[in-house]
Design an enzyme around this catalytic site. Structure first.
Site, mmCIF file in Angstrom:
data_model
loop_
_atom_site.group_PDB
_atom_site.id
_atom_site.type_symbol
_atom_site.label_atom_id
_atom_site.label_comp_id
_atom_site.label_asym_id
_atom_site.label_seq_id
_atom_site.Cartn_x
_atom_site.Cartn_y
_atom_site.Cartn_z
ATOM 1 N N SER A 195 0.822 -1.218 0.000
ATOM 2 C CA SER A 195 0.000 0.000 0.000
ATOM 3 C C SER A 195 0.849 1.259 0.000
ATOM 4 C CB SER A 195 -0.883 0.049 1.249
ATOM 5 O OG SER A 195 -1.931 -0.826 1.117
ATOM 6 N N PRO A 229 -0.475 -1.982 8.241
ATOM 7 C CA PRO A 229 0.735 -2.148 9.074
ATOM 8 C C PRO A 229 1.723 -0.985 8.956
ATOM 9 C CG PRO A 229 0.946 -3.449 7.071
ATOM 10 C CD PRO A 229 -0.418 -2.807 7.019
ATOM 11 N N ASP A 247 -5.025 2.905 14.406
ATOM 12 C CA ASP A 247 -5.568 1.638 13.891
ATOM 13 C C ASP A 247 -5.676 0.687 15.073
ATOM 14 O OD1 ASP A 247 -5.920 -0.889 12.370
ATOM 15 O OD2 ASP A 247 -5.217 0.275 10.666
ATOM 16 N N ASP A 267 -10.511 4.080 17.138
ATOM 17 C CA ASP A 267 -11.352 4.113 15.938
ATOM 18 C C ASP A 267 -11.021 5.403 15.153
ATOM 19 O OD1 ASP A 267 -13.388 4.463 14.074
ATOM 20 O OD2 ASP A 267 -14.925 3.602 15.371
ATOM 21 N N ASP A 284 -6.584 5.647 4.713
ATOM 22 C CA ASP A 284 -6.712 4.518 3.778
ATOM 23 C C ASP A 284 -7.648 3.463 4.375
ATOM 24 O OD1 ASP A 284 -6.110 2.948 1.542
ATOM 25 O OD2 ASP A 284 -4.311 2.078 2.436
ATOM 26 N N LYS A 313 -12.802 4.062 -1.660
ATOM 27 C CA LYS A 313 -13.034 2.748 -2.272
ATOM 28 C C LYS A 313 -14.209 2.864 -3.238
ATOM 29 C CE LYS A 313 -9.949 1.693 0.675
ATOM 30 N NZ LYS A 313 -8.551 1.576 0.303
HETATM 31 C C1 LIG Z 1 -5.971 -0.942 3.527
HETATM 32 S S1 LIG Z 1 -5.502 -1.066 5.160
HETATM 33 C C2 LIG Z 1 -4.394 0.255 5.343
HETATM 34 C C3 LIG Z 1 -3.035 -0.022 4.826
HETATM 35 C C4 LIG Z 1 -2.058 1.072 5.182
HETATM 36 N N1 LIG Z 1 -2.411 2.321 4.533
HETATM 37 C C5 LIG Z 1 -0.662 0.692 4.805
HETATM 38 O O1 LIG Z 1 -0.109 1.333 3.908
HETATM 39 O O2 LIG Z 1 -0.098 -0.216 5.391
HETATM 40 C C6 LIG Z 1 -6.888 -0.493 6.003
HETATM 41 C C7 LIG Z 1 -6.703 -0.377 7.503
HETATM 42 O O3 LIG Z 1 -7.769 0.392 8.010
HETATM 43 C C8 LIG Z 1 -8.048 -0.079 9.317
HETATM 44 N N2 LIG Z 1 -9.376 0.400 9.686
HETATM 45 C C9 LIG Z 1 -10.568 0.135 9.079
HETATM 46 N N3 LIG Z 1 -11.566 0.767 9.742
HETATM 47 C C10 LIG Z 1 -10.976 1.441 10.761
HETATM 48 C C11 LIG Z 1 -11.461 2.280 11.782
HETATM 49 N N4 LIG Z 1 -12.757 2.570 11.888
HETATM 50 N N5 LIG Z 1 -10.569 2.808 12.653
HETATM 51 C C12 LIG Z 1 -9.251 2.548 12.560
HETATM 52 N N6 LIG Z 1 -8.737 1.756 11.602
HETATM 53 C C13 LIG Z 1 -9.590 1.207 10.726
HETATM 54 C C14 LIG Z 1 -7.917 -1.567 9.205
HETATM 55 O O4 LIG Z 1 -7.641 -2.126 10.485
HETATM 56 C C15 LIG Z 1 -6.738 -1.710 8.250
HETATM 57 O O5 LIG Z 1 -5.537 -1.874 8.968
#
Ligand SMILES: C[S@@+](CC[C@H](N)C(=O)[O-])C[C@H]1O[C@@H](n2cnc3c(N)ncnc32)[C@H](O)[C@@H]1O
Length: 374
Positions: A195, A229, A247, A267, A284, A313
């Protein structure tokens, strides 16, 4: 007069929808020649059928159609000069005859290209092999400048089969400088996820080098919502920015060890910045696009962030129909609130079914963005 656009395979209808909407606003109407998953779109504007083209007339037409920067789903924007069918293996001689037949300008460089589709990829080897002898011959014959420069038009040969190609031209300051319109990036070995390439590509696309070093610098703070991550956080800490990484998942240890990351297991929709505001908000999170866009709007409107880059998305189809009102709403709300804003959106090569959006609302950052533009 035909325009040729490149896009991701499967997004032709979305590109067509946004192109027709933009052209319609200017009273321009044409028709598309396209097929699904072809990864390109050819669009004919019958009002502009004057041949032979001069560079000046092409530039005048170009000004009436939306810029590449404005088209979310386009990777490249070209003007078609001719369709060529080769009746022998000596393709170079056929192309040289075309130079004699049309009063073509001198080009800076030649790109031999193919659609970014399964069929197109079969032509990659052929196109690569053809490029060097063609470039040498065109240079020898005075059709190409000795040294490529970004201030001159490029010639593009777009092959769908080895026996025929579309000859096209790209206009300075309204084109991608990359082969196939694709910014290739090397995966950084220390980044914890692929990502990371999405944010890296977004920064390269939205800013030139001077803008990027002015707008991402030591002493800044960022919040990364949905950071785990840590691929996006990695891009920010590479630029010496302190990151509030939010996260419930875990951030890669090597990133935590830099001392530039503050981790918050919270959150992302409820999180508030540690020091009332951040320079950059990045996000993201995989969520409904309107939910994410409203969250970004709220941070910007309330001064919690000066600028943001986030991904939206996309649904499986009719993506333009979903994206266009979201972008309009953001633009309108922020223009009502701020005297000036910068807003850009693009379907990047490293994005799958998502687009990346940049918004800057801070006056100083906008000045810096404008001062470093050229
Ligand atoms: C596509 S991944 C992100 C990848 C990240 N940008 C990277 O480059 O490694 C989406 C992330 O959003 C987190 N996520 C989804 N909904 C969330 C929320 N309401 N609060 C915090 N994190 C959230 C998920 O746990 C996941 O780790």
């Amino acid at each position: 007069m035909d325009l040729l656009f490149y896009c991701r395979g499967g997004y032709e209808a979305d590109l067509l929808a946004e192109l027709e909407q933009a052209l319609g606003q200017k009273g321009l109407f044409g028709y598309a020649k396209m097929s699904k998953n072809s990864a390109f779109l050819r669009y004919c504007l019958p009002q502009h059928n004057a041949q032979p083209y001069s560079l000046e007339s092409l530039k005048a037409i170009n000004e009436q159609v939306p810029t590449l920067e404005k088209l979310v789903f386009a990777r490249q924007k070209l003007h078609v000069l001719a369709d060529i069918e080769f009746d022998s293996e000596d393709r170079i001689s056929t192309l040289l005859k075309m130079f004699d037949a049309h009063a073509l300008p001198m080009f800076s460089d030649v790109f031999v290209e193919y659609p970014d589709s399964e069929e197109g990829k079969q032509l990659a080897k052929f196109c690569k092999k053809f490029t060097v002898p063609l470039r040498n011959k065109l240079r020898q014959q005075g059709h190409l400048h000795k040294k490529p420069s970004n201030n001159q038009p490029f010639l593009h040969l777009f092959f769908q089969q080895s026996g025929k190609c579309i000859v096209a031209i790209s206009i300075v300051n309204d084109r991608s400088l990359h082969h196939l319109g694709i910014q290739r990036l090397k995966m950084p070995s220390a980044a914890p996820s692929r990502s990371t390439l999405k944010l890296e590509e977004a920064i390269h696309l939205f800013f030139n080098e001077r803008q990027a070093s002015a707008l991402f610098s030591q002493g800044m703070r960022a919040a990364d919502l949905g950071a785990c991550p840590g691929g996006w956080t990695y891009q920010l800490i590479q630029r010496k920015i302190v990151v509030e990484a939010v996260d419930h998942g875990e951030i890669a240890e090597n990133l935590m060890a830099t001392g530039l990351v503050e981790y918050y297991s919270q959150d992302g929709f409820l999180y508030k910045p540690q020091h009332s505001n951040v320079d950059w908000l990045v996000c993201d999170m995989i969520e409904q696009p309107t939910r994410v866009s409203e969250l970004m709007l709220q941070w910007l409107e309330t001064g919690k962030a000066n600028a943001c880059i986030f991904n939206l998305k996309l649904p499986m189809n009719k993506r333009h129909k979903v994206v266009a009102p979201i972008l309009s709403r953001l633009e309108k709300a922020l223009n009502d609130r701020f005297s000036e804003i910068v807003i850009k959106a693009k379907h990047l090569y490293h994005n799958r079914d998502e687009i990346s959006v940049l918004i800057i609302v801070n006056t100083q950052m906008i000045s810096s963005y404008k001062e470093n533009k050229r």
